[in-house]
Motif scaffolding. Structure first.
Motif, PDB file in Angstrom:
ATOM      1  N   VAL A 224       0.814  -1.110   0.153  1.00  0.00           N
ATOM      2  CA  VAL A 224       0.020  -0.118  -0.200  1.00  0.00           C
ATOM      3  C   VAL A 224       0.873   1.085   0.198  1.00  0.00           C
ATOM      4  CG1 VAL A 224      -1.408   1.510   1.085  1.00  0.00           C
ATOM      5  CG2 VAL A 224      -1.693  -1.612   1.452  1.00  0.00           C
ATOM      6  N   ILE A 225       0.888   1.961  -1.064  1.00  0.00           N
ATOM      7  CA  ILE A 225       1.586   3.489  -0.998  1.00  0.00           C
ATOM      8  C   ILE A 225       0.271   4.485  -0.531  1.00  0.00           C
ATOM      9  CG2 ILE A 225       3.098   5.222  -2.318  1.00  0.00           C
ATOM     10  CD1 ILE A 225       3.181   2.676  -4.358  1.00  0.00           C
ATOM     11  N   LYS A 226       0.825   5.202  -0.051  1.00  0.00           N
ATOM     12  CA  LYS A 226       0.053   6.736   0.782  1.00  0.00           C
ATOM     13  C   LYS A 226       0.597   7.377   0.277  1.00  0.00           C
ATOM     14  CE  LYS A 226      -2.792   4.750   4.580  1.00  0.00           C
ATOM     15  NZ  LYS A 226      -3.370   4.690   6.525  1.00  0.00           N
ATOM     16  N   ILE A 227       0.124   8.581  -0.601  1.00  0.00           N
ATOM     17  CA  ILE A 227       1.109   9.965  -0.756  1.00  0.00           C
ATOM     18  C   ILE A 227       0.271  11.046  -0.708  1.00  0.00           C
ATOM     19  CG2 ILE A 227       2.032   9.072  -2.420  1.00  0.00           C
ATOM     20  CD1 ILE A 227      -0.752   9.812  -5.084  1.00  0.00           C
ATOM     21  N   ILE A 254      -4.403  10.110   0.191  1.00  0.00           N
ATOM     22  CA  ILE A 254      -4.848   8.535  -1.281  1.00  0.00           C
ATOM     23  C   ILE A 254      -3.421   7.738  -0.790  1.00  0.00           C
ATOM     24  CG2 ILE A 254      -4.651   8.253  -3.727  1.00  0.00           C
ATOM     25  CD1 ILE A 254      -4.912  11.174  -4.186  1.00  0.00           C
ATOM     26  N   ALA A 255      -4.520   6.026  -0.419  1.00  0.00           N
ATOM     27  CA  ALA A 255      -3.590   5.286  -0.285  1.00  0.00           C
ATOM     28  C   ALA A 255      -4.185   3.844  -1.746  1.00  0.00           C
ATOM     29  CB  ALA A 255      -5.062   4.221   0.146  1.00  0.00           C
ATOM     30  N   ILE A 256      -2.992   3.339  -2.292  1.00  0.00           N
ATOM     31  CA  ILE A 256      -2.927   2.822  -3.577  1.00  0.00           C
ATOM     32  C   ILE A 256      -2.220   1.321  -3.645  1.00  0.00           C
ATOM     33  CG2 ILE A 256      -1.765   2.860  -6.000  1.00  0.00           C
ATOM     34  CD1 ILE A 256      -1.382   6.284  -5.300  1.00  0.00           C
ATOM     35  N   PRO A 266       8.458   5.270  -9.005  1.00  0.00           N
ATOM     36  CA  PRO A 266       8.415   5.587  -9.931  1.00  0.00           C
ATOM     37  C   PRO A 266       8.015   6.260 -11.335  1.00  0.00           C
ATOM     38  CG  PRO A 266      10.466   4.077  -9.659  1.00  0.00           C
ATOM     39  CD  PRO A 266       8.322   3.809  -9.278  1.00  0.00           C
ATOM     40  N   ARG A 267       7.139   5.110 -11.448  1.00  0.00           N
ATOM     41  CA  ARG A 267       5.547   5.451 -12.747  1.00  0.00           C
ATOM     42  C   ARG A 267       5.298   6.452 -12.211  1.00  0.00           C
ATOM     43  NH1 ARG A 267       2.275   1.001 -13.614  1.00  0.00           N
ATOM     44  NH2 ARG A 267       1.284   2.014 -14.644  1.00  0.00           N
ATOM     45  N   LEU A 268       4.590   6.401 -10.666  1.00  0.00           N
ATOM     46  CA  LEU A 268       3.857   7.662  -9.775  1.00  0.00           C
ATOM     47  C   LEU A 268       4.259   8.642  -9.761  1.00  0.00           C
ATOM     48  CD1 LEU A 268       1.277   7.435  -8.495  1.00  0.00           C
ATOM     49  CD2 LEU A 268       2.591   6.907  -6.199  1.00  0.00           C
ATOM     50  N   ALA A 269       5.821   8.744 -10.067  1.00  0.00           N
ATOM     51  CA  ALA A 269       6.397  10.116  -9.352  1.00  0.00           C
ATOM     52  C   ALA A 269       6.379  11.200 -10.942  1.00  0.00           C
ATOM     53  CB  ALA A 269       7.675   9.926  -9.497  1.00  0.00           C
ATOM     54  N   VAL A 270       6.094   9.903 -12.416  1.00  0.00           N
ATOM     55  CA  VAL A 270       6.666  10.657 -13.546  1.00  0.00           C
ATOM     56  C   VAL A 270       5.328  11.620 -13.401  1.00  0.00           C
ATOM     57  CG1 VAL A 270       6.528   9.876 -15.810  1.00  0.00           C
ATOM     58  CG2 VAL A 270       8.624   9.365 -14.084  1.00  0.00           C
ATOM     59  N   GLU A 271       4.702  10.563 -13.225  1.00  0.00           N
ATOM     60  CA  GLU A 271       2.661  10.895 -14.095  1.00  0.00           C
ATOM     61  C   GLU A 271       2.446  12.378 -12.878  1.00  0.00           C
ATOM     62  OE1 GLU A 271      -0.569  10.474 -15.964  1.00  0.00           O
ATOM     63  OE2 GLU A 271       1.057   9.079 -16.356  1.00  0.00           O
ATOM     64  N   ILE A 276       3.197  15.852  -5.344  1.00  0.00           N
ATOM     65  CA  ILE A 276       3.663  14.787  -4.414  1.00  0.00           C
ATOM     66  C   ILE A 276       4.347  15.634  -3.599  1.00  0.00           C
ATOM     67  CG2 ILE A 276       4.098  12.140  -3.451  1.00  0.00           C
ATOM     68  CD1 ILE A 276       3.839  12.017  -6.296  1.00  0.00           C
ATOM     69  N   ASN A 277       3.548  15.125  -2.239  1.00  0.00           N
ATOM     70  CA  ASN A 277       4.295  16.200  -0.979  1.00  0.00           C
ATOM     71  C   ASN A 277       4.630  15.301  -0.346  1.00  0.00           C
ATOM     72  OD1 ASN A 277       3.280  18.773  -1.808  1.00  0.00           O
ATOM     73  ND2 ASN A 277       1.244  18.779  -0.768  1.00  0.00           N
ATOM     74  N   SER A 278       4.196  13.915   0.291  1.00  0.00           N
ATOM     75  CA  SER A 278       4.867  12.941   1.269  1.00  0.00           C
ATOM     76  C   SER A 278       4.081  11.635   0.588  1.00  0.00           C
ATOM     77  CB  SER A 278       4.647  13.151   2.233  1.00  0.00           C
ATOM     78  OG  SER A 278       3.140  12.582   2.665  1.00  0.00           O
ATOM     79  N   MET A 279       5.467  10.321   0.530  1.00  0.00           N
ATOM     80  CA  MET A 279       4.702   9.266   0.413  1.00  0.00           C
ATOM     81  C   MET A 279       5.273   8.489   1.405  1.00  0.00           C
ATOM     82  SD  MET A 279       6.184   7.383  -2.820  1.00  0.00           S
ATOM     83  CE  MET A 279       5.500   7.938  -4.179  1.00  0.00           C
ATOM     84  N   VAL A 280       4.595   7.223   2.023  1.00  0.00           N
ATOM     85  CA  VAL A 280       4.464   5.852   2.922  1.00  0.00           C
ATOM     86  C   VAL A 280       4.365   5.253   1.702  1.00  0.00           C
ATOM     87  CG1 VAL A 280       4.226   4.870   4.806  1.00  0.00           C
ATOM     88  CG2 VAL A 280       3.796   7.560   4.828  1.00  0.00           C
ATOM     89  N   ILE A 281       5.443   4.479   2.449  1.00  0.00           N
ATOM     90  CA  ILE A 281       5.277   2.790   1.113  1.00  0.00           C
ATOM     91  C   ILE A 281       4.639   1.687   2.903  1.00  0.00           C
ATOM     92  CG2 ILE A 281       7.023   2.429   0.676  1.00  0.00           C
ATOM     93  CD1 ILE A 281       6.929   0.884  -1.658  1.00  0.00           C
ATOM     94  N   LYS A 282       3.695   1.174   2.652  1.00  0.00           N
ATOM     95  CA  LYS A 282       3.893   0.073   3.739  1.00  0.00           C
ATOM     96  C   LYS A 282       2.561  -1.053   3.590  1.00  0.00           C
ATOM     97  CE  LYS A 282      -0.128   2.102   6.009  1.00  0.00           C
ATOM     98  NZ  LYS A 282      -0.772   1.476   6.199  1.00  0.00           N
TER      99      LYS A 282
END
Ligand SMILES: Nc1ncnc2c1ncn2[C@@H]1O[C@H](COP(=O)(O)OP(=O)(O)O)[C@@H](O)[C@H]1O
Ligand SMILES: [Mg+2]
Length: 317
Positions: A224-227, A254-256, A266-271, A276-282
């Motif tokens: 789950v990635i939260k941004i 936003i939870a993805i 990386p795809r998300l960052a390009v798109e 994006i202000n902050s990001m957590v991956i878990k």
């Protein structure tokens, strides 16, 4: 429990709940406010009659043998129920008398449970001088005075500080291990539900999942990635439509859900180029499981949350 139904006038609070809890299990009943947890516990404890269906507790039928059920169970209510003007010891003593615990056994047991919840040195103090955590611990001790086989705990840790919550979980495990108790507890804290052996997730009076925390989480799979972004409302459809992944608003994030977070980021960052202000991956949590099962997050508390749930439930049905 077999097809348990409870109506309050026309409102169906519990909609046909069926499941088993084996002896010696720590079982969690998890769901948001208003889901029907307390109603179910009160039915099992014979304080409320089911509208339909029945249940057996420690081998006794709640409809036909309520006295035997009551002898078998300890109950810690969601709302405080101690006598504030009695001392800790007097609260236990009163309870033990009501349950006909024999005097010599009573003394030993009271000392034992007070020791367990670390209130032995405060037993002669009035409860009104106790903190919230001490009161909760005393209520648990009281629920144990008559050697129950099954302990029901309705939201045992709500409003307590993290240390006290941790201690209460230690008692719960101790009771299962040392006294062989079956423990049935409700919570709307996802992280706490992880301490249970199995969990039933209840939503709008219906069981939507029942399994071990591990199995429930494995349903989600992946990461789950939260941004948080400069505008979540705008960005959410972009993620869903352009990147073709499952995404939901979760509070300020936003939870993805994706298979492999490290490849997706990386795809998300390009798109989203700089939005994006902050990001957590878990790894998935039970929060994510709940979101997955119901399309909502569980952490909706207080009156407004209940109202929101009502609005939601009207939309849903
Ligand atoms: N005595 C009652 N009369 C009418 N409605 C009730 C009563 N008790 C509970 N409810 C309703 O039944 C639903 C389930 O309540 P409850 O079992 O307390 O949920 P939970 O413990 O999961 O928060 C809620 O919508 C609540 O408002
Ligand atoms: Mg409740």
């Amino acid at each position: 429990m077999r097809d348990l139904v409870r109506k309050y006038k026309d409102f169906l609070a519990v909609k046909g709940v069926t499941f088993d809890v084996p002896e010696g299990e720590i079982f969690g009943f998890l769901g948001p406010n208003g889901a029907g947890k307390s109603t179910t516990i009160q039915i099992l404890a014979t304080l409320l009659k089911p509208t339909e269906g029945t249940a057996v507790v420690n081998g006794f039928d709640i409809r036909n043998e309520p006295d035997k059920v009551r002898q078998s169970i300890g109950l810690v209510f969601q709302d405080p129920s101690l006598d504030e003007r009695l001392t800790a010891r007097e609260n236990l003593y009163f309870h033990a008398m009501l349950y006909n615990v024999e005097t010599t056994i009573m003394k030993k047991r009271m000392a034992e449970v007070l020791e367990m919840v670390e209130l032995a040195d405060r037993q002669k103090d009035q409860v009104k001088t106790f903190s919230g955590g001490m009161r909760r611990r005393l209520e648990i001790a009281r629920g144990l005075v008559h050697y129950p086989k099954v302990l029901f705990l309705d939201e045992p840790t709500v409003g307590l500080d993290p240390q006290t919550r941790k201690r209460i979980w230690e008692y719960i495990h101790y009771l299962r291990d040392k006294e062989g108790l079956t423990i049935f507890l409700t919570t709307h804290y996802m992280d706490e539900a992880e301490n249970c052996q199995r969990i039933a997730v209840i939503d709008h009076g219906e069981i939507v999942a029942l399994d071990t925390p591990e199995n429930l989480k494995s349903v989600i799979g992946g990461d789950v990635i939260k941004i948080s972004t400069d505008n979540n409302e705008e960005v959410l459809p972009v993620i869903k439509n352009r990147l073709q992944v499952k995404a939901e608003k979760q509070g300020d994030y936003i939870a993805i859900q994706v298979e492999k977070g490290e490849i997706f980021i990386p795809r998300l960052a390009v798109e989203l180029k700089g939005r994006i202000n902050s990001m957590v991956i878990k790894k998935p949590s039970l929060d994510d499981v709940f979101l997955h099962l119901t399309g909502r997050e569980i952490r909706e508390e207080g009156v407004n949350a209940v109202d929101r749930m009502r609005v939601y439930s009207k939309r849903k049905h």
